[in-house]
Structure formats: C-alpha cells, structure tokens
Motif scaffolding. Structure first.
Motif, mmCIF file in Angstrom:
data_model
loop_
_atom_site.group_PDB
_atom_site.id
_atom_site.type_symbol
_atom_site.label_atom_id
_atom_site.label_comp_id
_atom_site.label_asym_id
_atom_site.label_seq_id
_atom_site.Cartn_x
_atom_site.Cartn_y
_atom_site.Cartn_z
ATOM 1 N N LYS A 237 0.598 -1.098 -0.159
ATOM 2 C CA LYS A 237 -0.119 0.001 0.250
ATOM 3 C C LYS A 237 0.959 1.390 -0.215
ATOM 4 O O LYS A 237 1.756 1.634 1.000
ATOM 5 N N ALA A 238 0.632 2.064 -0.893
ATOM 6 C CA ALA A 238 1.306 3.575 -0.984
ATOM 7 C C ALA A 238 2.810 3.516 -0.814
ATOM 8 O O ALA A 238 3.439 3.692 -0.187
ATOM 9 N N PRO A 239 3.478 2.546 -1.847
ATOM 10 C CA PRO A 239 4.836 2.517 -1.899
ATOM 11 C C PRO A 239 5.514 3.660 -2.298
ATOM 12 O O PRO A 239 4.993 4.681 -3.060
ATOM 13 N N GLN A 240 6.724 3.998 -1.661
ATOM 14 C CA GLN A 240 7.571 4.996 -1.915
ATOM 15 C C GLN A 240 8.735 4.611 -2.711
ATOM 16 O O GLN A 240 9.605 4.001 -2.051
ATOM 17 N N TYR A 241 8.970 5.113 -3.962
ATOM 18 C CA TYR A 241 10.022 4.657 -4.666
ATOM 19 C C TYR A 241 11.244 5.320 -4.560
ATOM 20 O O TYR A 241 11.058 6.841 -4.600
ATOM 21 N N TYR A 242 12.324 4.901 -4.693
ATOM 22 C CA TYR A 242 13.825 5.437 -4.727
ATOM 23 C C TYR A 242 14.470 5.035 -5.804
ATOM 24 O O TYR A 242 14.661 3.701 -5.895
ATOM 25 N N ILE A 243 14.938 5.921 -6.937
ATOM 26 C CA ILE A 243 15.639 5.315 -7.980
ATOM 27 C C ILE A 243 17.019 5.584 -7.826
ATOM 28 O O ILE A 243 17.386 6.661 -7.563
#
Length: 286
Positions: A195-201
């Motif tokens: 739920k509601a992932p926060q992506y870091y590239i």
C-alpha cells in the motif's frame, strides 16, 4: 588458505569474497593482479578498482605483488615458483561443480578461486556472518539525509537502473539493458502487494530516469547526491523492498536487506544469451 582473484566492481568482488568465506577453510587472501593489470577502460571493458576496503569488518589479507604476479602468470618459471610456494594448490572456477563440496574434498590445501561465483548457494549458510563483514561505514552528508528519510518510510522500494557501461555495444550484447517494460511490470506487482509504496530510484544515469520514468500515483525520488558507490548500495539495502537490475550491485543491496518480509523483483533473464542461476528462489522473477 583461500586465495581469491578479484575482478569486476563492488558487487562482483563481494560475490568472490563471499564464495571464499563460504568454503570456511581459514585465512582469506585477496589477489589484486587482475585489477592492477586491467586498469584502463576500453570500449569493451570497464576498469575497476579494489573496493572491498570500504567494509571495516571484512577479514582478509592482500597477496603481495610478487606472489600475485606469480599466480596470474602462465610463464614456466612462475608456474614452478607457484608450485613451490603453494604445494597442492587447487583452482576452483565457475565451471567447478559444487564449490563448497570441492573445498571440503581439498581438505587443508591452498585453494585458488578464479571466477565470479554469482550464486548464494556458495555462502547463504554463513549469511549472518557475512551481514557483519559487509556492514557499511557510517553515512554522512547527503547520504545520511537520504538514509533518515528512507528508514522512516514504511513502504520504501528501491529501483536500480544500470545504464552507463551496459550501453557499450560489446557489454550490451552480453548483459543487455533492461527495458522500461520490465520496470513497469515490476511496479504493477509491487502496487498489488504494498500500500502506497515510496519509490527511490538509484542509477548511473539519473537524467535518463527523470526523463523516462513516470509514476503519477506514487512519485519516485531519484537519488543523485551521493559521492561513493558504496553509499548507494547502503541506501538501497535500507529500503524495505526492491526492484533490481541485472546487476550484482543491486543484487547485493537486496540480499543485505534484513527485512524478513521484503519483496525483491528481479529479471528472469540476467544475461542476453547465457543461462544464469543468480536470482534466489524467494525473489520474484519477471
């Protein structure tokens, strides 16, 4: 004693060291002859430096230059010296079946590892020990700021995009660059599980990522302020979940993550043509 020939970047050097540690035969010595000899990049090759020194808890000695040259040489005189210095020396390569069993059969003789050994079966039985040996130094500056943010995010997801050296024609023909469709499919899988992932590239080409990645529902943050390769690996390992590239660099970031419920998505096809058994069974391959 185990002597391991280091080649490749940080991730590959970690695989090679881990394979040596997995044999559990005492002292580990690092042979830097390949890194010293191949110290200039070409259109078909990317030169690498010795990078394992970043880990303060790593246990190993460096083979001196004279012995290192002897180990790497095919000259008759050096082969004779090698036999004198290391009676019963046995070489284990990627082609050697069951490296751990091979080490047990060899007993207390000197073992020389010459290969990449990209399979956790070589060392997963000593995972806890390796987690200690591969502890990173204390983060500082922008990396520390990113670390604090990542660790307070309940659903942080690292995305690794490897381009630079993989874009060289010769390298690209072997490794291949993952298409955007791989990351889009991986994102869909993550969205169905978290739920509601926060992506870091994390990428060696952040400008390309900024121009090509579009996550309107869950905007991604592109990490581009760190100064050392190990810092990005450290930050990736602190994320709760991972979408990795066909790269030993992000492979290790995911493996070092100690979240028992982590989701790791990896490419099913690691190389363009050669089969590979690199991805652990518990990871999702697409």
């Amino acid at each position: 004693m185990i002597i391991v020939k280091l080649q490749g970047g940080l991730g590959n050097q970690m695989f090679q060291y881990a394979a040596a540690a997995g044999l559990n035969k005492g002292k580990i010595c690092l042979d830097l002859s390949f890194l010293r000899k191949h110290n200039k990049s070409t259109p078909t090759f990317t030169a690498r430096k010795f990078e394992l020194a970043v880990f303060p808890n790593l246990k190993a000695n460096l083979v001196n230059r004279l012995v290192s040259k002897t180990l790497d040489s095919r000259k008759v005189i050096h082969r004779l010296i090698k036999k004198m210095l290391f009676p019963g020396l046995t070489t284990i390569t990627d082609a050697t079946e069951n490296k751990q069993a091979a080490g047990q059969r060899i007993g207390h003789k000197t073992i020389y590892l010459d290969g990449y050994f990209q399979n956790e079966n070589n060392f997963k039985h000593i995972r806890q020990e390796l987690l200690k040996r591969f502890e990173f130094p204390v983060l500082k500056g922008p990396a520390l700021t990113w670390s604090k943010k990542i660790q307070i995010d309940d659903n942080s997801v690292s995305i690794h995009v490897r381009r630079s050296d993989y874009l060289k024609p010769h390298v690209n023909n072997f490794h291949g660059v993952l298409p955007l469709s791989y990351y889009q499919k991986a994102k869909s899988i993550i969205a169905g599980k978290i739920k509601a992932p926060q992506y870091y590239i994390f990428s060696d080409d952040p400008e390309w990522c900024a121009a090509n990645f579009s996550f309107p529902d869950n905007p991604a943050l592109i990490i581009k302020n760190t100064s050392n390769a190990w810092e990005d690996m450290c930050l990736m390992s602190q994320c709760k979940h991972h979408i990795i590239a066909n790269s030993s660099y992000s492979w290790w970031a995911a493996w070092l993550n100690q979240n028992e419920n982590k989701i790791v998505i990896a490419p099913d096809k690691w190389f363009v043509q050669e089969p590979a058994d690199i991805v652990p069974e518990t990871w999702i391959k697409i």
